[in-house]
Each structure stands twice: as C-alpha cells, then as structure tokens.
Design a protein around this motif. Structure first.
Motif, PDB file in Angstrom:
ATOM      1  N   PHE A 109       0.825  -1.201   0.000  1.00  0.00           N
ATOM      2  CA  PHE A 109       0.000   0.000   0.000  1.00  0.00           C
ATOM      3  C   PHE A 109       0.865   1.260   0.000  1.00  0.00           C
ATOM      4  O   PHE A 109       0.512   2.253  -0.640  1.00  0.00           O
ATOM      5  N   MET A 110       1.984   1.244   0.712  1.00  0.00           N
ATOM      6  CA  MET A 110       2.888   2.395   0.714  1.00  0.00           C
ATOM      7  C   MET A 110       3.358   2.725  -0.696  1.00  0.00           C
ATOM      8  O   MET A 110       3.317   3.886  -1.126  1.00  0.00           O
ATOM      9  N   ALA A 111       3.830   1.708  -1.415  1.00  0.00           N
ATOM     10  CA  ALA A 111       4.364   1.941  -2.757  1.00  0.00           C
ATOM     11  C   ALA A 111       3.290   2.481  -3.695  1.00  0.00           C
ATOM     12  O   ALA A 111       3.530   3.418  -4.466  1.00  0.00           O
ATOM     13  N   VAL A 112       2.069   1.904  -3.617  1.00  0.00           N
ATOM     14  CA  VAL A 112       0.998   2.318  -4.520  1.00  0.00           C
ATOM     15  C   VAL A 112       0.466   3.698  -4.150  1.00  0.00           C
ATOM     16  O   VAL A 112       0.305   4.581  -5.005  1.00  0.00           O
ATOM     17  N   ASN A 113       0.185   3.910  -2.867  1.00  0.00           N
ATOM     18  CA  ASN A 113      -0.408   5.167  -2.435  1.00  0.00           C
ATOM     19  C   ASN A 113       0.507   6.355  -2.720  1.00  0.00           C
ATOM     20  O   ASN A 113       0.071   7.387  -3.238  1.00  0.00           O
ATOM     21  N   GLN A 114       1.783   6.206  -2.402  1.00  0.00           N
ATOM     22  CA  GLN A 114       2.702   7.311  -2.640  1.00  0.00           C
ATOM     23  C   GLN A 114       2.966   7.518  -4.124  1.00  0.00           C
ATOM     24  O   GLN A 114       3.290   8.622  -4.550  1.00  0.00           O
ATOM     25  N   GLY A 115       2.827   6.464  -4.911  1.00  0.00           N
ATOM     26  CA  GLY A 115       2.929   6.634  -6.355  1.00  0.00           C
ATOM     27  C   GLY A 115       1.812   7.509  -6.897  1.00  0.00           C
ATOM     28  O   GLY A 115       2.047   8.451  -7.656  1.00  0.00           O
ATOM     29  N   MET A 139      11.538   4.617  -0.586  1.00  0.00           N
ATOM     30  CA  MET A 139      10.361   5.476  -0.672  1.00  0.00           C
ATOM     31  C   MET A 139      10.642   6.727  -1.507  1.00  0.00           C
ATOM     32  O   MET A 139       9.803   7.151  -2.310  1.00  0.00           O
ATOM     33  N   ILE A 140      11.816   7.312  -1.341  1.00  0.00           N
ATOM     34  CA  ILE A 140      12.141   8.523  -2.101  1.00  0.00           C
ATOM     35  C   ILE A 140      12.283   8.208  -3.589  1.00  0.00           C
ATOM     36  O   ILE A 140      11.773   8.935  -4.451  1.00  0.00           O
ATOM     37  N   LEU A 141      12.971   7.108  -3.909  1.00  0.00           N
ATOM     38  CA  LEU A 141      13.117   6.731  -5.323  1.00  0.00           C
ATOM     39  C   LEU A 141      11.763   6.373  -5.936  1.00  0.00           C
ATOM     40  O   LEU A 141      11.522   6.647  -7.119  1.00  0.00           O
ATOM     41  N   ASN A 142      10.890   5.767  -5.163  1.00  0.00           N
ATOM     42  CA  ASN A 142       9.539   5.480  -5.654  1.00  0.00           C
ATOM     43  C   ASN A 142       8.798   6.770  -5.983  1.00  0.00           C
ATOM     44  O   ASN A 142       8.114   6.866  -7.013  1.00  0.00           O
ATOM     45  N   GLY A 143       8.960   7.784  -5.140  1.00  0.00           N
ATOM     46  CA  GLY A 143       8.324   9.071  -5.417  1.00  0.00           C
ATOM     47  C   GLY A 143       8.899   9.753  -6.646  1.00  0.00           C
ATOM     48  O   GLY A 143       8.157  10.337  -7.447  1.00  0.00           O
ATOM     49  N   VAL A 193       6.441   0.273  -9.174  1.00  0.00           N
ATOM     50  CA  VAL A 193       5.797  -0.249  -7.974  1.00  0.00           C
ATOM     51  C   VAL A 193       6.374  -1.610  -7.620  1.00  0.00           C
ATOM     52  O   VAL A 193       6.596  -1.931  -6.438  1.00  0.00           O
ATOM     53  N   ARG A 194       6.647  -2.420  -8.630  1.00  0.00           N
ATOM     54  CA  ARG A 194       7.236  -3.740  -8.382  1.00  0.00           C
ATOM     55  C   ARG A 194       8.588  -3.617  -7.691  1.00  0.00           C
ATOM     56  O   ARG A 194       8.860  -4.309  -6.703  1.00  0.00           O
ATOM     57  N   TRP A 195       9.443  -2.731  -8.183  1.00  0.00           N
ATOM     58  CA  TRP A 195      10.787  -2.618  -7.621  1.00  0.00           C
ATOM     59  C   TRP A 195      10.748  -1.971  -6.241  1.00  0.00           C
ATOM     60  O   TRP A 195      11.525  -2.341  -5.350  1.00  0.00           O
ATOM     61  N   ALA A 196       9.849  -1.010  -6.039  1.00  0.00           N
ATOM     62  CA  ALA A 196       9.721  -0.418  -4.707  1.00  0.00           C
ATOM     63  C   ALA A 196       9.208  -1.445  -3.707  1.00  0.00           C
ATOM     64  O   ALA A 196       9.727  -1.559  -2.584  1.00  0.00           O
TER      65      ALA A 196
END
Length: 266
Positions: free
Chosen positions: A104-110, A185-189, A246-249
């Motif tokens: 959920f973190m990866a998807v929501n922050q995306g 998290m930062i790289l995902n953003g 999202v997969r890599w995060a």
C-alpha cells in the motif's frame, strides 16, 4: 554639350563593389562561428540553470497546495500506522498484514506524486513553444530542470511519510534498514514524478492527462508483484512488469524488512 554629356549617358554603369568580408571577431559577436550560425546564445548548463530557477520558483510559489499535500501525507501515514499497528511483529498474520502495508505504501505514494504534476506541461505549452521557436533553450534542459525542481518536494513528502509509518508499523530496526527504507520510498516518489511528467508532456490537455495517468498507475499496480508473482506471469506481462516502479519499490521494501520474500506473493 552633346559631346560632353553623351559619354556620360552611354558609358556603362560602374559595378557596385562587394561588401568587405566580416572579420572573425564580428562573426562571433553576431552569432556566427566558422561560417555557421549558432542556434543558442547560451550553453546547455547555462540554459539549465536559468530554467531551474524559474521552475523552482513556480513549484514553491503555491504554498497552499504544498500545505495541503503535507497534510494529506500526514493523514495517510497516520491512518496506515494506526490501521496496521500490531503489538507483536512475529506470526504469520502479522507478516501478512505487514506485506499488505508495504505494498500500500508503494501504490499510495505513487498516486500521490503523479497527480500534482499532470498539469505542468499543458499549462506551459504555449510559453515553451514560443521560447523554443526563439531558440532560447534545448528541450532536454527544460525537462531536466522541471524534474529536478519537483524532486525536493517529492523527497520531503516521502521523508515525512516514511518517518511516521516506520515508527508506527515497528519496521525492522537498524541504521542500514532505516536508510534503505527511506531510499526506497524517495526513489519510488521520483519515479512517480517521472511518469507524471511524461504523461503530461505526451498529452495535450490536463483532462487527457488525468484520463491516461490512472490507467498507467493501475497497470503498475497489477504488475507490482503483490497479486501475482512475476515468475508466474505470461512472458509478455513478465517483461512489462520489469517497467513497473511499484514492483521494484515493493520488492526492495520486502527484502529490507524480511531479508527474503516471505511467501510466493513477492
């Protein structure tokens, strides 16, 4: 009189002498170099510096929007921390809950990073087109400046989110694990911002961008490895899943927390 005037009338006109050749110093001053016209007055880095200052000013000007984004980030992070907080971190049920929280973190922050930048290029298209027609700067300098101007905001919001959920979910302790969690998290953003800017540049209007971006984000979600493991996907989808940030995060968060995938879902 005729003998005096007639030669003046019948004599062929004198040819106009050609203008003198320009010296090399004058050629450089008016924008020519080795017989070729220079397209841009400043170099790439000079263009980038000027564009970055302008883009950063635009990004930080809307204080109300920044405050609202900070508030929503705190609300989502606090809600996630309260919802998934457990007294014990061991056990199969606690592990499954934590896996769901990490995804959920990866998807929501995306989603949170994509939406605010979808209107960037359509709003500035007329200005950029006019400046590009005047050979003011390279398009690559504009794109890089735009991305780097948005990057500090995304990194700050991701850091606020990470601080709250890391403590609330009682994630794996240790300086290395904490740094890895923040970096993921930062790289995902930043990857989310890149997708949003790409969609914004490829579409002509904000309405079209708002229609295209959710479709791409849902595809990132489906190929993120939570619902179906990548090695069980069909070959075309397995290749497409490698493009899902999202997969890599999600994978990096799982490995950072458990050391290895705790089950087939990751």
């Amino acid at each position: 009189l005729r003998d005096i005037v007639q030669p003046e009338l019948t004599s062929p006109p004198m040819a106009t002498p050609p203008p003198p050749a320009l010296s090399s110093s004058w050629m450089a001053r008016i924008g020519f170099e080795q017989g070729k016209r220079r397209r841009y007055a400043a170099g790439w880095f000079g263009q980038f510096q000027a564009l970055y200052e302008r883009c950063a000013t635009e990004a930080w000007r809307d204080r109300t929007n920044l405050i609202v984004r900070c508030i929503t980030t705190v609300v989502f992070a606090t809600s996630l921390a309260v919802l998934y907080a457990v007294e014990k971190n061991d056990g199969e049920k606690a592990t499954q809950d934590k896996i769901g929280a990490l995804f959920f973190m990866a998807v929501n922050q995306g989603f949170a990073m994509v939406n605010p930048v979808l209107g960037s290029f359509p709003a500035e298209r007329a200005v950029v087109s006019r400046e590009r027609a005047a050979k003011s700067y390279h398009l690559s300098a504009y794109y890089v400046a735009k991305f780097l101007a948005e990057a500090p905001i995304a990194a700050g919001l991701q850091a606020i989110f990470a601080v709250i959920v890391y403590q609330g979910l009682r994630l794996r302790r240790g300086a290395i694990h904490l740094a890895t969690f923040f970096a993921a998290m930062i790289l995902n953003g930043l990857a989310s911002i890149s997708l949003g800017l790409a969609v914004s540049a490829a579409t002509g209007t904000v309405k079209t961008a708002n229609s295209v971006a959710p479709v791409l984000m849902v595809m990132m979600l489906l190929l993120g490895g939570f619902y179906v493991a990548p090695d069980r996907m069909p070959t075309p989808l397995r290749l497409a899943s490698s493009l899902s940030f999202v997969r890599w995060a999600f994978a990096s968060l799982i490995l950072n927390e458990f050391g290895r995938p705790p089950g087939p879902c990751a």
